[in-house]
Design an enzyme around this catalytic site. Structure first.
Site, PDB file in Angstrom:
ATOM      1  N   GLY A  49     -18.414  45.597-102.683  1.00  0.00           N
ATOM      2  CA  GLY A  49     -17.064  46.084-102.917  1.00  0.00           C
ATOM      3  C   GLY A  49     -16.121  45.009-102.430  1.00  0.00           C
ATOM      4  O   GLY A  49     -16.314  43.835-102.719  1.00  0.00           O
ATOM      5  N   GLU A  50     -15.150  45.398-101.645  1.00  0.00           N
ATOM      6  CA  GLU A  50     -14.246  44.418-101.038  1.00  0.00           C
ATOM      7  C   GLU A  50     -14.401  44.549 -99.531  1.00  0.00           C
ATOM      8  O   GLU A  50     -14.056  45.571 -98.953  1.00  0.00           O
ATOM      9  CB  GLU A  50     -12.800  44.687-101.490  1.00  0.00           C
ATOM     10  CG  GLU A  50     -11.755  43.860-100.797  1.00  0.00           C
ATOM     11  CD  GLU A  50     -12.058  42.370-100.796  1.00  0.00           C
ATOM     12  OE1 GLU A  50     -12.432  41.813-101.834  1.00  0.00           O
ATOM     13  OE2 GLU A  50     -11.937  41.755 -99.711  1.00  0.00           O
ATOM     14  N   SER A  51     -14.964  43.489 -98.931  1.00  0.00           N
ATOM     15  CA  SER A  51     -15.372  43.615 -97.525  1.00  0.00           C
ATOM     16  C   SER A  51     -14.200  43.897 -96.593  1.00  0.00           C
ATOM     17  O   SER A  51     -14.344  44.630 -95.611  1.00  0.00           O
ATOM     18  CB  SER A  51     -16.127  42.365 -97.082  1.00  0.00           C
ATOM     19  OG  SER A  51     -15.336  41.206 -97.295  1.00  0.00           O
ATOM     20  N   CYS A  81     -23.838  42.024-100.679  1.00  0.00           N
ATOM     21  CA  CYS A  81     -22.563  41.381-101.014  1.00  0.00           C
ATOM     22  C   CYS A  81     -21.505  41.681 -99.941  1.00  0.00           C
ATOM     23  O   CYS A  81     -21.620  41.179 -98.836  1.00  0.00           O
ATOM     24  CB  CYS A  81     -22.135  41.813-102.417  1.00  0.00           C
ATOM     25  SG  CYS A  81     -21.041  40.617-103.185  1.00  0.00           S
ATOM     26  N   ARG A 110     -17.056  33.781 -98.024  1.00  0.00           N
ATOM     27  CA  ARG A 110     -16.793  34.754 -99.095  1.00  0.00           C
ATOM     28  C   ARG A 110     -16.548  34.023-100.423  1.00  0.00           C
ATOM     29  O   ARG A 110     -16.093  32.879-100.439  1.00  0.00           O
ATOM     30  CB  ARG A 110     -15.580  35.612 -98.735  1.00  0.00           C
ATOM     31  CG  ARG A 110     -15.783  36.405 -97.461  1.00  0.00           C
ATOM     32  CD  ARG A 110     -14.466  37.004 -96.972  1.00  0.00           C
ATOM     33  NE  ARG A 110     -13.979  38.012 -97.894  1.00  0.00           N
ATOM     34  CZ  ARG A 110     -12.681  38.256 -98.106  1.00  0.00           C
ATOM     35  NH1 ARG A 110     -11.763  37.542 -97.507  1.00  0.00           N
ATOM     36  NH2 ARG A 110     -12.321  39.209 -98.932  1.00  0.00           N
ATOM     37  N   ILE A 139     -21.567  38.728-108.076  1.00  0.00           N
ATOM     38  CA  ILE A 139     -20.178  39.056-108.424  1.00  0.00           C
ATOM     39  C   ILE A 139     -19.295  38.707-107.227  1.00  0.00           C
ATOM     40  O   ILE A 139     -19.350  39.385-106.198  1.00  0.00           O
ATOM     41  CB  ILE A 139     -20.032  40.561-108.751  1.00  0.00           C
ATOM     42  CG1 ILE A 139     -20.987  40.959-109.876  1.00  0.00           C
ATOM     43  CG2 ILE A 139     -18.579  40.881-109.126  1.00  0.00           C
ATOM     44  CD1 ILE A 139     -21.108  42.455-110.074  1.00  0.00           C
ATOM     45  N   ARG A 140     -18.523  37.665-107.335  1.00  0.00           N
ATOM     46  CA  ARG A 140     -17.712  37.179-106.211  1.00  0.00           C
ATOM     47  C   ARG A 140     -18.577  37.170-104.935  1.00  0.00           C
ATOM     48  O   ARG A 140     -18.190  37.676-103.887  1.00  0.00           O
ATOM     49  CB  ARG A 140     -16.458  38.037-106.020  1.00  0.00           C
ATOM     50  CG  ARG A 140     -15.472  37.906-107.178  1.00  0.00           C
ATOM     51  CD  ARG A 140     -14.148  38.577-106.886  1.00  0.00           C
ATOM     52  NE  ARG A 140     -14.327  39.980-106.576  1.00  0.00           N
ATOM     53  CZ  ARG A 140     -13.940  40.566-105.445  1.00  0.00           C
ATOM     54  NH1 ARG A 140     -13.332  39.870-104.521  1.00  0.00           N
ATOM     55  NH2 ARG A 140     -14.147  41.833-105.262  1.00  0.00           N
ATOM     56  N   HIS A 175     -26.421  41.781-106.148  1.00  0.00           N
ATOM     57  CA  HIS A 175     -26.485  43.211-106.469  1.00  0.00           C
ATOM     58  C   HIS A 175     -27.757  43.535-107.243  1.00  0.00           C
ATOM     59  O   HIS A 175     -27.750  43.495-108.481  1.00  0.00           O
ATOM     60  CB  HIS A 175     -25.283  43.601-107.330  1.00  0.00           C
ATOM     61  CG  HIS A 175     -23.976  43.466-106.616  1.00  0.00           C
ATOM     62  ND1 HIS A 175     -23.429  44.474-105.862  1.00  0.00           N
ATOM     63  CD2 HIS A 175     -23.124  42.436-106.542  1.00  0.00           C
ATOM     64  CE1 HIS A 175     -22.286  44.074-105.356  1.00  0.00           C
ATOM     65  NE2 HIS A 175     -22.074  42.833-105.747  1.00  0.00           N
ATOM     66  N   GLU A 177     -28.893  46.461-107.439  1.00  0.00           N
ATOM     67  CA  GLU A 177     -28.672  47.809-108.002  1.00  0.00           C
ATOM     68  C   GLU A 177     -28.029  47.740-109.383  1.00  0.00           C
ATOM     69  O   GLU A 177     -28.078  48.702-110.140  1.00  0.00           O
ATOM     70  CB  GLU A 177     -27.838  48.666-107.026  1.00  0.00           C
ATOM     71  CG  GLU A 177     -26.346  48.400-106.993  1.00  0.00           C
ATOM     72  CD  GLU A 177     -25.958  47.116-106.253  1.00  0.00           C
ATOM     73  OE1 GLU A 177     -26.851  46.367-105.800  1.00  0.00           O
ATOM     74  OE2 GLU A 177     -24.738  46.856-106.146  1.00  0.00           O
TER      75      GLU A 177
HETATM   76  N1  GLN Z   1     -15.933  38.913-102.472  1.00  0.00           N
HETATM   77  C1  GLN Z   1     -16.053  40.258-102.003  1.00  0.00           C
HETATM   78  C2  GLN Z   1     -15.626  40.389-100.554  1.00  0.00           C
HETATM   79  O1  GLN Z   1     -15.200  39.488 -99.927  1.00  0.00           O
HETATM   80  C3  GLN Z   1     -17.457  40.761-102.135  1.00  0.00           C
HETATM   81  C4  GLN Z   1     -17.799  41.007-103.583  1.00  0.00           C
HETATM   82  C5  GLN Z   1     -18.849  42.047-103.811  1.00  0.00           C
HETATM   83  O2  GLN Z   1     -19.199  42.825-102.935  1.00  0.00           O
HETATM   84  N2  GLN Z   1     -19.314  42.112-105.036  1.00  0.00           N
HETATM   85  O3  GLN Z   1     -15.702  41.467-100.040  1.00  0.00           O
END
Ligand code: GLN
Length: 193
Positions: A49-51, A81, A110, A139-140, A175, A177
């Site tokens: 998600g977004e940490s 992630c 990150r 993903i990112r 990921h 999942e």
């Molecule tokens: N770049 C995101 C972060 O800093 C992580 C991306 C992800 O969990 N897919 O949280």
């Protein structure tokens, strides 16, 4: 034998996909949103998600200390992630005010593989010589930039470390999942008991 109950931190991010994959492996699941949701769990997943958002919400919901206690007492945990970023001892480039739990002795950078548009799938060699192939979505994604003592490197992608294990703590940049790759979650379930 009763199936293990795996908690999935359910504050933000890709929660449902973990629940589905864990249940396909025969585990019971429970969303973790409040401290009492941690009671009696056999393992825990911290999703992507977004940490910085997940960090903020864990503190807002009074989950930071209970999470530290649960993981500190040996609860097997998988961070994917953003979940890996949450576990790490050090975030090289945190968002303003962002903290991590600091239970896994690694540093992470990150978005190390680029932005959302650079998202990619790859097949990784997992765990040493007779490596298993693991299908991964990035993903990112963060990269692990420092590996502490007692932390085992399990996989690399583009020469950077993307999967580590220390005791019963697993941290991965990607990921499984989203690709339906069961082996990492199966490894988490293998740590139960
Ligand atoms: N770049 C995101 C972060 O800093 C992580 C991306 C992800 O969990 N897919 O949280």
């Amino acid at each position: 034998m009763t199936p293990p109950t795996v908690g999935v931190l359910g504050l933000q991010g890709g929660v449902a996909e973990h629940v589905r994959l864990l249940e396909s492996l025969g585990a019971g699941t429970r969303l973790v949103k409040r401290p009492e949701d941690l009671t009696g769990l056999d393992a825990l997943v911290l999703p992507g998600g977004e940490s910085s958002t997940i960090d903020r919400l864990t503190r807002l919901f009074g989950l930071r200390e209970p999470l530290l206690e649960a993981i500190g007492s040996g609860l097997p945990v998988l961070g994917t992630c953003a979940g890996l970023i949450l576990l790490a001892a050090e975030i090289e480039d945190p968002a303003p005010g962002q903290r991590s739990l600091g239970v896994l002795d690694v540093a992470v950078a990150r978005n190390a593989f680029g932005s959302q548009v650079a998202s990619a799938e790859a097949t990784l060699a997992w765990g040493g010589e007779e490596a298993d192939a693991v299908r991964a979505a990035f993903i990112r994604a963060p990269a692990v930039t420092r590996v502490g003592h007692g932390v085992e490197v399990l996989a690399r992608h583009e020469e950077r470390v993307v999967a580590v294990r220390s005791g019963s703590t697993l941290g991965i940049s990607f990921h499984p999942e989203l690709t339906g790759e069961p082996s990492v979650h199966a490894e988490l379930l293998g740590m139960v008991g």
